[in-house]
Design a protein around this motif. Sequence first.
Motif, PDB file in Angstrom:
ATOM      1  N   GLY A 147     -26.256  27.698  14.620  1.00 38.65           N
ATOM      2  CA  GLY A 147     -26.049  27.602  16.064  1.00 38.65           C
ATOM      3  C   GLY A 147     -24.839  26.787  16.496  1.00 38.65           C
ATOM      4  O   GLY A 147     -24.066  27.217  17.367  1.00 38.65           O
ATOM      5  N   PRO A 203     -27.909  12.719   7.354  1.00 39.47           N
ATOM      6  CA  PRO A 203     -26.793  11.819   7.686  1.00 39.47           C
ATOM      7  C   PRO A 203     -26.799  11.344   9.133  1.00 39.47           C
ATOM      8  O   PRO A 203     -26.148  10.365   9.470  1.00 39.47           O
ATOM      9  CB  PRO A 203     -25.547  12.666   7.376  1.00 39.47           C
ATOM     10  N   ARG A 204     -27.578  12.024   9.984  1.00 37.26           N
ATOM     11  CA  ARG A 204     -27.663  11.557  11.378  1.00 37.26           C
ATOM     12  C   ARG A 204     -28.466  10.268  11.477  1.00 37.26           C
ATOM     13  O   ARG A 204     -28.330   9.501  12.421  1.00 37.26           O
ATOM     14  CB  ARG A 204     -28.355  12.613  12.251  1.00 37.26           C
ATOM     15  N   LYS A 262     -23.412  32.709   6.235  1.00 35.89           N
ATOM     16  CA  LYS A 262     -24.296  32.487   7.385  1.00 35.89           C
ATOM     17  C   LYS A 262     -23.763  31.343   8.243  1.00 35.89           C
ATOM     18  O   LYS A 262     -23.380  30.296   7.708  1.00 35.89           O
ATOM     19  CB  LYS A 262     -25.713  32.168   6.895  1.00 35.89           C
ATOM     20  N   ASP A 311     -31.383  31.225   8.175  1.00 35.82           N
ATOM     21  CA  ASP A 311     -31.115  30.881   6.765  1.00 35.82           C
ATOM     22  C   ASP A 311     -31.819  31.898   5.871  1.00 35.82           C
ATOM     23  O   ASP A 311     -31.262  32.386   4.884  1.00 35.82           O
ATOM     24  CB  ASP A 311     -31.670  29.488   6.426  1.00 35.82           C
ATOM     25  N   LYS A 327     -34.255  19.688   7.854  1.00 36.02           N
ATOM     26  CA  LYS A 327     -34.142  21.002   8.510  1.00 36.02           C
ATOM     27  C   LYS A 327     -32.859  21.736   8.142  1.00 36.02           C
ATOM     28  O   LYS A 327     -32.556  22.775   8.722  1.00 36.02           O
ATOM     29  CB  LYS A 327     -34.224  20.828  10.027  1.00 36.02           C
ATOM     30  N   VAL A 370     -25.731  19.291   1.478  1.00 34.42           N
ATOM     31  CA  VAL A 370     -27.035  18.637   1.522  1.00 34.42           C
ATOM     32  C   VAL A 370     -26.816  17.184   1.123  1.00 34.42           C
ATOM     33  O   VAL A 370     -26.173  16.904   0.110  1.00 34.42           O
ATOM     34  CB  VAL A 370     -28.030  19.312   0.559  1.00 34.42           C
ATOM     35  N   TYR A 371     -27.334  16.280   1.918  1.00 32.62           N
ATOM     36  CA  TYR A 371     -27.144  14.850   1.684  1.00 32.62           C
ATOM     37  C   TYR A 371     -28.428  14.221   1.122  1.00 32.62           C
ATOM     38  O   TYR A 371     -29.503  14.814   1.182  1.00 32.62           O
ATOM     39  CB  TYR A 371     -26.755  14.159   2.999  1.00 32.62           C
TER      40      TYR A 371
HETATM   41  P1  ADP Z   1     -27.709  25.188  11.753  1.00 37.29           P
HETATM   42  O1  ADP Z   1     -27.713  25.311  13.231  1.00 37.29           O
HETATM   43  O2  ADP Z   1     -26.350  25.372  11.162  1.00 37.29           O
HETATM   44  O3  ADP Z   1     -28.740  26.029  11.087  1.00 37.29           O
HETATM   45  P2  ADP Z   1     -29.394  22.858  11.465  1.00 37.29           P
HETATM   46  O4  ADP Z   1     -29.355  21.918  12.620  1.00 37.29           O
HETATM   47  O5  ADP Z   1     -30.548  23.768  11.348  1.00 37.29           O
HETATM   48  O6  ADP Z   1     -28.011  23.668  11.448  1.00 37.29           O
HETATM   49  O7  ADP Z   1     -29.275  22.040  10.095  1.00 37.29           O
HETATM   50  C1  ADP Z   1     -28.227  21.111   9.904  1.00 37.29           C
HETATM   51  C2  ADP Z   1     -28.722  19.713  10.201  1.00 37.29           C
HETATM   52  O8  ADP Z   1     -29.703  19.342   9.247  1.00 37.29           O
HETATM   53  C3  ADP Z   1     -27.677  18.621  10.070  1.00 37.29           C
HETATM   54  O9  ADP Z   1     -26.961  18.453  11.258  1.00 37.29           O
HETATM   55  C4  ADP Z   1     -28.496  17.394   9.709  1.00 37.29           C
HETATM   56  O10 ADP Z   1     -28.681  16.516  10.793  1.00 37.29           O
HETATM   57  C5  ADP Z   1     -29.855  17.944   9.316  1.00 37.29           C
HETATM   58  N1  ADP Z   1     -30.314  17.425   8.016  1.00 37.29           N
HETATM   59  C6  ADP Z   1     -31.551  16.911   7.786  1.00 37.29           C
HETATM   60  N2  ADP Z   1     -31.654  16.480   6.537  1.00 37.29           N
HETATM   61  C7  ADP Z   1     -30.472  16.728   5.929  1.00 37.29           C
HETATM   62  C8  ADP Z   1     -29.974  16.510   4.612  1.00 37.29           C
HETATM   63  N3  ADP Z   1     -30.726  15.950   3.661  1.00 37.29           N
HETATM   64  N4  ADP Z   1     -28.708  16.908   4.341  1.00 37.29           N
HETATM   65  C9  ADP Z   1     -27.943  17.465   5.285  1.00 37.29           C
HETATM   66  N5  ADP Z   1     -28.357  17.692   6.556  1.00 37.29           N
HETATM   67  C10 ADP Z   1     -29.609  17.333   6.884  1.00 37.29           C
END
Ligand code: ADP
Length: 417
Positions: free
Chosen positions: A10, A183-184, A7, A154, A209, A178-179
């Motif tokens: 965006g 990490p932002r 998968k 997802d 998210k 997954v962190y």
């Molecule tokens: P996609 O467009 O690939 O579905 P998302 O924006 O929905 O991506 O999800 C990825 C984002 O989730 C990351 O850029 C990050 O900022 C956020 N995020 C929030 N919590 C976490 C976490 N615990 N571990 C990793 N990413 C996280």
Amino acid sequence: MARIVMKFGGTSVADLDRIRNVAAHVKREVDAGHQVAVVVSAMAGQTNHLVEMTRAASPMHDAREYDAIVASGEQVTSGLLAIVLQSMGVDARSWQGWQIPVKTDNAHGAARIQNINGDLLIERFGIGQVAVIAGFQGIGPDNRIATLGRGGSDTSAVAVAAAVKADRCDIYTDVDGVYTTDPRIEPAARRLARISFEEMLEMASLGAKVLQVRSVELAMAHNVRTFVRSSFEAPDAPGMDDFDNPPGTLICDEDEIVEQQNVTGIAYARDEAQISLRRVRDRPGISAAIFGPLAEAGINVDMIVQNVSSDGQFTDMTFTVPNGDVEKSVATLDAVRDEIGYDAVQSDTGLAKVSVIGVGMRSHAGVAATAFKALADKGINIRAITTSEIKISILIDGPYCELAVRTLHSVYGLDKP
Ligand code: ADP
Ligand code: ASP
Ligand code: MG
């Protein structure tokens, strides 16, 4: 040979260059001899743009037409990726939700997948064809397009993986796993090699998210081996083709995790609001009288705190709802004011909920006390608290959200290797 669902979110398909990069990831798996289905999101920002246009057309719009509009972003990326794959010599075909079909319930805008028939996809695997599936969408019992709620690709991916009995579901995104927290917000966050389904479910429900909540539920229910990994790593980087241990985070059963920490991660959710009913006439049935009408109005109530009524007559009832639901909540409570019997309703918006998550909490005392002290030391006021066996959630003023996340992340040593 294995069967893999890949998968791409965006940001991973944000433009044609990124789509070419995605195609190279797909080709790597195809060249390794695997059967592959790909699930794509809309280009970054596209779904937001479509949602805004829908609102601009009319704030009170028909949910079926909302779905017809917002599902279109995924239609574009599925076609584009199929074309790029074909141009690289990979046999590929795009699939919209209705073509598979991905059958959902009738809850347009937030539909749940009820059933996916994997037969057609499996037939195509048999002739070596890659299926490029538009995520986020299915078809409802009314024969109309239904979308799965924001972040729903997802869920499409995990559901397809379960339907075709895939050996693995790889969720490629803009982070490499997954962190311990977003990490932002906290650059010192560390990537987890593994996280249990239960913890991931809490992390996602409480605001992380990185995965849609429903996708984790499905992965857990159908035991789908799910990895979160990066599409930004070079498709041919060393280890990217490691079948058993690809770089990223594995979401798995608790018993597959050897070293269990007390606390695994910190999540946060902004845009929370607190509503308090003052001097509620206390009596059996009062909670039902308050929360019944709110539920009927489709309002998602989260934390609930009821004060002890010192004289057995009056109590204060405090609860949280999303910021956007405040007006509706207050109006709903106003309408049943006489039945409930209260003096006043107060609301505060712009709050945040920070949560500490870890299955290790079950067997360790003092995790909550550590959080409260750490926040107190930073002068952060706690408005409400809720706990479960594996999480503590704390409601605070919005502007303190980042400070609270960083404080909790470091007090449990999550920044230390
Ligand atoms: P996609 O467009 O690939 O579905 P998302 O924006 O929905 O991506 O999800 C990825 C984002 O989730 C990351 O850029 C990050 O900022 C956020 N995020 C929030 N919590 C976490 C976490 N615990 N571990 C990793 N990413 C996280
Ligand atoms: N494109 C949809 C959204 O932005 C679904 C997804 O990306 O998962 O919510
Ligand atoms: Mg997402």
